[in-house]
Design a protein around this motif. Structure first.
Motif, PDB file in Angstrom:
ATOM      1  N   ALA A  43      12.389   0.705  -4.171  1.00 20.14           N
ATOM      2  CA  ALA A  43      13.488  -0.372  -3.587  1.00 20.14           C
ATOM      3  C   ALA A  43      13.648   0.514  -2.410  1.00 20.14           C
ATOM      4  N   TRP A  44      13.853   1.909  -2.394  1.00 21.33           N
ATOM      5  CA  TRP A  44      14.301   2.628  -1.252  1.00 21.33           C
ATOM      6  C   TRP A  44      13.011   2.644  -0.135  1.00 21.33           C
ATOM      7  N   ILE A  45      11.684   2.777  -0.624  1.00 24.15           N
ATOM      8  CA  ILE A  45      10.697   2.506   0.450  1.00 24.15           C
ATOM      9  C   ILE A  45      10.725   0.962   0.896  1.00 24.15           C
ATOM     10  N   THR A  93      13.900 -12.574  23.653  1.00 25.17           N
ATOM     11  CA  THR A  93      13.203 -13.704  23.171  1.00 25.17           C
ATOM     12  C   THR A  93      12.101 -13.109  22.140  1.00 25.17           C
ATOM     13  N   GLU A  94      11.568 -11.885  22.470  1.00 21.14           N
ATOM     14  CA  GLU A  94      10.672 -11.119  21.363  1.00 21.14           C
ATOM     15  C   GLU A  94      11.425 -10.884  20.270  1.00 21.14           C
ATOM     16  N   ILE A  95      12.686 -10.056  20.467  1.00 23.61           N
ATOM     17  CA  ILE A  95      13.459  -9.566  19.244  1.00 23.61           C
ATOM     18  C   ILE A  95      13.738 -10.820  18.580  1.00 23.61           C
ATOM     19  N   VAL A  96      14.342 -11.910  18.912  1.00 22.07           N
ATOM     20  CA  VAL A  96      14.633 -13.126  18.228  1.00 22.07           C
ATOM     21  C   VAL A  96      13.307 -13.537  17.444  1.00 22.07           C
ATOM     22  N   THR A  97      12.139 -13.589  18.033  1.00 17.01           N
ATOM     23  CA  THR A  97      10.971 -14.101  17.507  1.00 17.01           C
ATOM     24  C   THR A  97      10.522 -13.506  16.179  1.00 17.01           C
ATOM     25  N   GLU A  98      10.922 -12.144  16.264  1.00 16.66           N
ATOM     26  CA  GLU A  98      10.559 -11.329  15.182  1.00 16.66           C
ATOM     27  C   GLU A  98      11.525 -11.391  13.908  1.00 16.66           C
ATOM     28  N   LEU A  99      12.719 -12.081  14.224  1.00 20.95           N
ATOM     29  CA  LEU A  99      13.765 -12.169  13.112  1.00 20.95           C
ATOM     30  C   LEU A  99      13.342 -13.030  11.658  1.00 20.95           C
ATOM     31  N   ARG A 100      12.510 -14.120  12.287  1.00 19.15           N
ATOM     32  CA  ARG A 100      12.183 -15.005  10.987  1.00 19.15           C
ATOM     33  C   ARG A 100      11.316 -14.013   9.800  1.00 19.15           C
ATOM     34  N   ARG A 101      10.279 -13.471  10.540  1.00 20.12           N
ATOM     35  CA  ARG A 101       9.615 -12.399   9.567  1.00 20.12           C
ATOM     36  C   ARG A 101      10.435 -11.534   8.968  1.00 20.12           C
ATOM     37  N   TYR A 102      11.411 -10.820   9.686  1.00 23.34           N
ATOM     38  CA  TYR A 102      12.469  -9.928   9.153  1.00 23.34           C
ATOM     39  C   TYR A 102      13.222 -10.423   7.975  1.00 23.34           C
ATOM     40  N   PHE A 103      13.637 -11.684   8.176  1.00 25.20           N
ATOM     41  CA  PHE A 103      14.495 -12.393   6.982  1.00 25.20           C
ATOM     42  C   PHE A 103      13.694 -12.454   6.050  1.00 25.20           C
ATOM     43  N   VAL A 104      12.380 -12.913   6.027  1.00 30.51           N
ATOM     44  CA  VAL A 104      11.651 -13.268   4.741  1.00 30.51           C
ATOM     45  C   VAL A 104      11.578 -11.928   4.100  1.00 30.51           C
ATOM     46  N   MET A 105      10.890 -10.774   4.902  1.00 32.27           N
ATOM     47  CA  MET A 105      10.707  -9.455   4.077  1.00 32.27           C
ATOM     48  C   MET A 105      11.968  -8.794   3.642  1.00 32.27           C
ATOM     49  N   LEU A 106      12.926  -9.034   4.199  1.00 31.72           N
ATOM     50  CA  LEU A 106      14.467  -8.591   3.566  1.00 31.72           C
ATOM     51  C   LEU A 106      14.816  -9.200   2.357  1.00 31.72           C
ATOM     52  N   GLY A 107      14.364 -10.534   2.375  1.00 28.61           N
ATOM     53  CA  GLY A 107      14.482 -11.198   0.942  1.00 28.61           C
ATOM     54  C   GLY A 107      13.477 -10.552  -0.019  1.00 28.61           C
ATOM     55  N   MET A 108      12.357 -10.136   0.176  1.00 24.99           N
ATOM     56  CA  MET A 108      11.502  -9.421  -0.609  1.00 24.99           C
ATOM     57  C   MET A 108      12.049  -7.996  -1.016  1.00 24.99           C
ATOM     58  N   ALA A 109      12.754  -7.283  -0.116  1.00 28.46           N
ATOM     59  CA  ALA A 109      13.201  -6.000  -0.271  1.00 28.46           C
ATOM     60  C   ALA A 109      14.387  -6.270  -1.484  1.00 28.46           C
ATOM     61  N   VAL A 119       0.923  -1.342  -0.098  1.00 27.11           N
ATOM     62  CA  VAL A 119       0.236  -0.170   0.181  1.00 27.11           C
ATOM     63  C   VAL A 119       0.898   1.135   0.084  1.00 27.11           C
ATOM     64  N   MET A 120       2.024   1.254   0.856  1.00 26.51           N
ATOM     65  CA  MET A 120       2.798   2.351   0.905  1.00 26.51           C
ATOM     66  C   MET A 120       3.431   2.550  -0.347  1.00 26.51           C
ATOM     67  N   ILE A 121       3.939   1.581  -1.200  1.00 24.64           N
ATOM     68  CA  ILE A 121       4.514   1.802  -2.419  1.00 24.64           C
ATOM     69  C   ILE A 121       3.732   2.398  -3.361  1.00 24.64           C
ATOM     70  N   LEU A 122       2.178   2.050  -3.217  1.00 24.16           N
ATOM     71  CA  LEU A 122       1.351   2.450  -4.275  1.00 24.16           C
ATOM     72  C   LEU A 122       0.999   3.948  -3.980  1.00 24.16           C
ATOM     73  N   MET A 123       0.932   4.161  -2.672  1.00 31.53           N
ATOM     74  CA  MET A 123       0.711   5.539  -2.353  1.00 31.53           C
ATOM     75  C   MET A 123       1.859   6.714  -2.466  1.00 31.53           C
ATOM     76  N   PHE A 124       2.918   5.905  -2.173  1.00 28.62           N
ATOM     77  CA  PHE A 124       4.163   7.093  -2.236  1.00 28.62           C
ATOM     78  C   PHE A 124       5.259   6.794  -3.362  1.00 28.62           C
ATOM     79  N   ALA A 125       5.234   5.462  -3.429  1.00 27.03           N
ATOM     80  CA  ALA A 125       6.327   5.316  -4.636  1.00 27.03           C
ATOM     81  C   ALA A 125       6.005   5.632  -5.992  1.00 27.03           C
ATOM     82  N   VAL A 126       4.864   5.107  -6.384  1.00 24.29           N
ATOM     83  CA  VAL A 126       4.160   5.023  -7.658  1.00 24.29           C
ATOM     84  C   VAL A 126       3.926   6.681  -8.071  1.00 24.29           C
ATOM     85  N   ARG A 127       3.402   7.202  -6.855  1.00 24.07           N
ATOM     86  CA  ARG A 127       2.789   8.824  -7.138  1.00 24.07           C
ATOM     87  C   ARG A 127       4.074   9.616  -7.173  1.00 24.07           C
TER      88      ARG A 127
END
Length: 274
Positions: free
Chosen positions: A76-78, A119-135, A50-58
């Motif tokens: 890519a920047w956003i 423990t909460e920081i490490v828990t979030e890492l799996r999602r972060y690495f997947v999203m980083l792959g998308m980036a 949504v942010m890409i459509l709102m800001f990047a494309v515009r």
């Protein structure tokens, strides 16, 4: 220094348990859903889209952003900024309430309370690495090629984890002592996206210089901008900006001193407050 040294010794000793708890947390979140982990990534992926459509494309042709070239560069920047920000926001929010929410269960285990926020920081890492792959996939559209500068990624990743942990020592302790603090903290995190350079380049020539310099003090900006300057066009070595490095690590040291002190002082009374 005594409190800091004790905190880090407890963290190292508890690291295997931290990993097991993080793995358990990830397995339990969407265990009852047919699509499982898909939902773990769908929400941030949708928000980034949504942010890409709102800001990047515009604003893809907006020349006020000195770090992005054209529509592909803007996307890519956003994307890179938002992946980093969403991870930090989620980790900061969950780690701030980690002790308050888990102390009853973990107090029965031989587990250091100072390791609970991690423990909460490490828990979030799996999602972060997947999203980083998308980036990284988005970076392909900018024709960015791997370079020696990419080794700098590990420096900023280390800086990000250290910052998140030192901040969590403060926020998780204060949340137990003053429950109303958490609501105010979450409200601030919602606003932080707009003042951390995630969407708006605060160092563009059209941005007020005084306001730009103030916003650059934000540790979130330092980390997000660092990843961008490492992985995107026109990379820069982190030691070239001595002032930014000193400000960031100065903030981290202050948070560590305060966090270690108040955590060690009050943790024997956490059950009373909860």
């Amino acid at each position: 220094m005594k409190d800091i040294w004790k905190i880090f010794k407890e963290l190292v000793k508890s690291w295997p348990v931290v990993q097991r708890i993080a793995r358990y947390n990830n397995d339990q979140v969407y265990r009852q859903n047919y699509l499982g982990d898909f939902w773990h990534f769908a929400d941030p992926a949708l928000q980034i889209g949504v942010m890409i459509l709102m800001f990047a494309v515009r604003g893809g042709g907006d020349k006020s952003n000195p770090h992005a070239t054209g529509l592909a560069g803007y996307i890519a920047w956003i994307a890179l900024g938002m992946v980093t920000y969403f991870f930090m926001q989620s980790a900061m929010q969950k780690s701030a309430k980690s002790i308050q929410s888990q102390i009853n269960m973990l107090s029965r285990m031989k587990f250091s309370l100072s390791a609970i926020p991690m423990t909460e920081i490490v828990t979030e890492l799996r999602r972060y690495f997947v999203m980083l792959g998308m980036a990284f996939f988005a970076l392909l559209f900018v024709n960015v090629k791997p370079s020696i500068y990419w080794l700098q990624f590990f420096y900023y990743f280390f800086a990000m984890i250290i910052f998140l942990y030192t901040l969590s020592l403060v926020t998780s302790t204060v949340t137990v002592l003053v429950p109303d603090f958490y609501n105010a903290y979450v409200a601030v995190l919602r606003v932080s996206m707009w003042v951390s350079g995630v969407i708006i380049p605060v160092d563009s020539p059209s941005f007020p210089v005084l306001l730009s310099n103030i916003l650059k003090i934000n540790p979130l900006y330092y980390i997000i901008q660092g990843f961008r300057e490492t992985l995107m066009e026109r990379p820069i070595w982190f030691w070239h900006n001595i002032t930014a490095n000193m400000v960031f690590w100065g903030i981290v040291i202050i948070l560590l001193i305060i966090g270690a002190h108040i955590h060690m002082r009050f943790r024997n009374r956490f059950m009373d407050f909860v």
